[in-house]
Design a protein around this motif. Structure first.
Motif, mmCIF file in Angstrom:
data_model
loop_
_atom_site.group_PDB
_atom_site.id
_atom_site.type_symbol
_atom_site.label_atom_id
_atom_site.label_comp_id
_atom_site.label_asym_id
_atom_site.label_seq_id
_atom_site.Cartn_x
_atom_site.Cartn_y
_atom_site.Cartn_z
ATOM 1 N N ILE A 151 -5.771 17.894 8.178
ATOM 2 C CA ILE A 151 -5.003 17.660 7.115
ATOM 3 C C ILE A 151 -3.554 18.226 7.987
ATOM 4 O O ILE A 151 -3.772 19.556 8.672
ATOM 5 C CB ILE A 151 -5.119 18.937 6.038
ATOM 6 N N ARG A 152 -2.657 17.445 7.635
ATOM 7 C CA ARG A 152 -1.754 17.942 8.215
ATOM 8 C C ARG A 152 0.089 18.495 6.899
ATOM 9 O O ARG A 152 0.746 18.886 7.678
ATOM 10 C CB ARG A 152 -0.281 16.329 9.019
ATOM 11 N N TYR B 98 -3.195 13.612 4.945
ATOM 12 C CA TYR B 98 -4.929 13.523 5.955
ATOM 13 C C TYR B 98 -4.214 12.557 6.953
ATOM 14 O O TYR B 98 -3.703 11.825 7.205
ATOM 15 C CB TYR B 98 -5.241 12.862 5.661
ATOM 16 N N ARG B 99 -4.149 13.425 8.011
ATOM 17 C CA ARG B 99 -4.221 12.724 9.817
ATOM 18 C C ARG B 99 -2.603 12.001 10.477
ATOM 19 O O ARG B 99 -2.311 11.078 10.162
ATOM 20 C CB ARG B 99 -4.980 11.252 10.076
ATOM 21 N N LEU B 100 -1.745 12.542 9.130
ATOM 22 C CA LEU B 100 -0.395 11.839 9.298
ATOM 23 C C LEU B 100 0.604 12.179 10.694
ATOM 24 O O LEU B 100 0.597 12.902 11.208
ATOM 25 C CB LEU B 100 0.958 12.630 8.273
ATOM 26 N N PRO B 101 0.272 10.963 11.348
ATOM 27 C CA PRO B 101 0.868 10.734 12.677
ATOM 28 C C PRO B 101 2.307 11.162 12.746
ATOM 29 O O PRO B 101 3.387 11.583 13.822
ATOM 30 C CB PRO B 101 0.653 9.476 13.205
ATOM 31 N N VAL B 102 2.770 11.085 11.437
ATOM 32 C CA VAL B 102 4.398 10.968 11.756
ATOM 33 C C VAL B 102 4.794 11.957 10.536
ATOM 34 O O VAL B 102 4.963 11.427 9.337
ATOM 35 C CB VAL B 102 5.424 10.224 11.468
ATOM 36 N N THR C 127 0.782 -0.987 0.115
ATOM 37 C CA THR C 127 -0.104 0.256 0.036
ATOM 38 C C THR C 127 0.559 1.586 0.283
ATOM 39 O O THR C 127 0.131 2.817 -0.555
ATOM 40 C CB THR C 127 -0.959 -0.166 1.432
ATOM 41 N N VAL C 128 1.709 1.517 1.106
ATOM 42 C CA VAL C 128 3.223 2.176 0.703
ATOM 43 C C VAL C 128 3.335 2.475 -0.393
ATOM 44 O O VAL C 128 3.728 3.665 -1.043
ATOM 45 C CB VAL C 128 4.566 2.266 2.073
ATOM 46 N N MET D 155 -2.208 4.020 11.370
ATOM 47 C CA MET D 155 -3.160 3.294 11.197
ATOM 48 C C MET D 155 -4.004 4.145 10.802
ATOM 49 O O MET D 155 -4.756 3.729 9.360
ATOM 50 C CB MET D 155 -3.763 3.125 12.528
ATOM 51 N N ASP D 156 -4.203 5.454 10.572
ATOM 52 C CA ASP D 156 -5.479 5.938 9.451
ATOM 53 C C ASP D 156 -5.182 7.082 8.713
ATOM 54 O O ASP D 156 -6.103 7.767 7.951
ATOM 55 C CB ASP D 156 -6.343 6.670 10.803
ATOM 56 N N GLY D 157 -3.267 6.972 8.784
ATOM 57 C CA GLY D 157 -2.466 8.380 7.713
ATOM 58 C C GLY D 157 -3.112 8.055 6.077
ATOM 59 O O GLY D 157 -3.283 6.888 5.824
#
Length: 264
Positions: free
Chosen positions: A90-91, A104-108, A6-7, A69-71
């Motif tokens: 939005i990050r 979106y929702r990027l934790p890192v 996926t990445v 998980m969600d980004g």
């Protein structure tokens, strides 16, 4: 958590949209980088490394992101409505004259010197879909702790990079072992075949719109997400329980008949 395939697909979409173009819009919505301005710089490439994304930018800079998980990264054409989530999620925004990439929702999300990329991804083992793939090193990494549960060892990105919770469950099924079996107790030759199967499955799904480990359109997966439906091989109801990678718990699926070994 997204799997390595996926990445890889996300990196390809971003590279196609941004690479070779000059940024006309740059907005990093993380306090540490809120004042960073990348406009006027060209995007050189977008490279996946395991589950990490490295967007390399003119001037020796790399924007490092991880979806967890969600980004997600979405690519939009001029005038197209953004639909990846509400604005407060939005990050990052990277725009050119032809495309806009929205994270979106990027934790890192961190801006690094390209020469310092190893600080973000240097801990990773061989990448199943990368040019550094080395099956011997991956096997050695997996077997360095014989007492470690198989599922945990497969999820540990320091051993080999790219396996997520879906492939973990599917690979344990193909190995005919529960995810809780100590990896050192696998029958002779099984660990080697497991590494080969991991490479084969991720490569087979790298370009597919929908992941399949069974080779079928339906059902696409042997065990993941299928509890309590019958096993495709023996008809026994699939079971599920939590198992992590040593840091967090995730749903794990297995067939109690086809996969002998310890269970919770």
């Amino acid at each position: 958590m997204p799997e390595g395939d996926t990445v890889h697909q996300a990196a390809r979409r971003l590279h196609s949209a941004l690479a070779g173009s000059v940024l006309t819009r740059s907005d990093l919505r993380v306090p540490k980088y809120a004042t960073a301005d990348l406009t006027g710089r060209s995007v050189l490439d977008v490279t996946p490394r395991g589950k990490h994304l490295l967007t390399r930018i003119e001037g020796g800079l790399t924007l490092h992101s991880h979806l967890r998980m969600d980004g997600s990264w979405k690519v939009y054409a001029p005038g197209e409505r953004w639909s990846g989530g509400p604005a407060h999620q939005i990050r990052a925004i990277l725009g050119t004259s032809e495309h806009t990439a929205v994270g979106y929702r990027l934790p890192v999300l961190e801006l690094l010197r390209t020469r310092d990329e190893a600080k973000a991804v240097g801990h990773l083992g061989p990448d199943l879909l990368g040019p550094d793939w080395d099956p011997e090193t991956a096997l050695r990494n997996l077997l360095q702790d014989p007492a470690r549960p198989l599922g945990e060892a497969l999820l540990d990105q320091r051993n080999l990079a790219g396996i997520g919770n879906i492939y973990k469950s599917e690979l344990c099924f193909l190995a005919a072992a529960t995810p809780w079996l100590p990896i050192g107790e696998l029958p002779a030759g099984t660990a080697e075949r497991l590494v080969t199967a991991a490479k084969r499955l991720l490569e087979a799904n790298r370009d597919r719109p929908a992941r399949s480990t069974t080779g079928r359109r339906d059902p696409r997966l042997y065990v993941y997400g299928r509890a309590p439906r019958p096993c495709l091989r023996c008809g026994t109801p699939i079971r599920s329980a939590n198992q992590g990678d040593g840091s967090r718990e995730r749903h794990t699926y297995w067939c109690p008949r086809c996969q002998p070994g310890p269970t919770p």
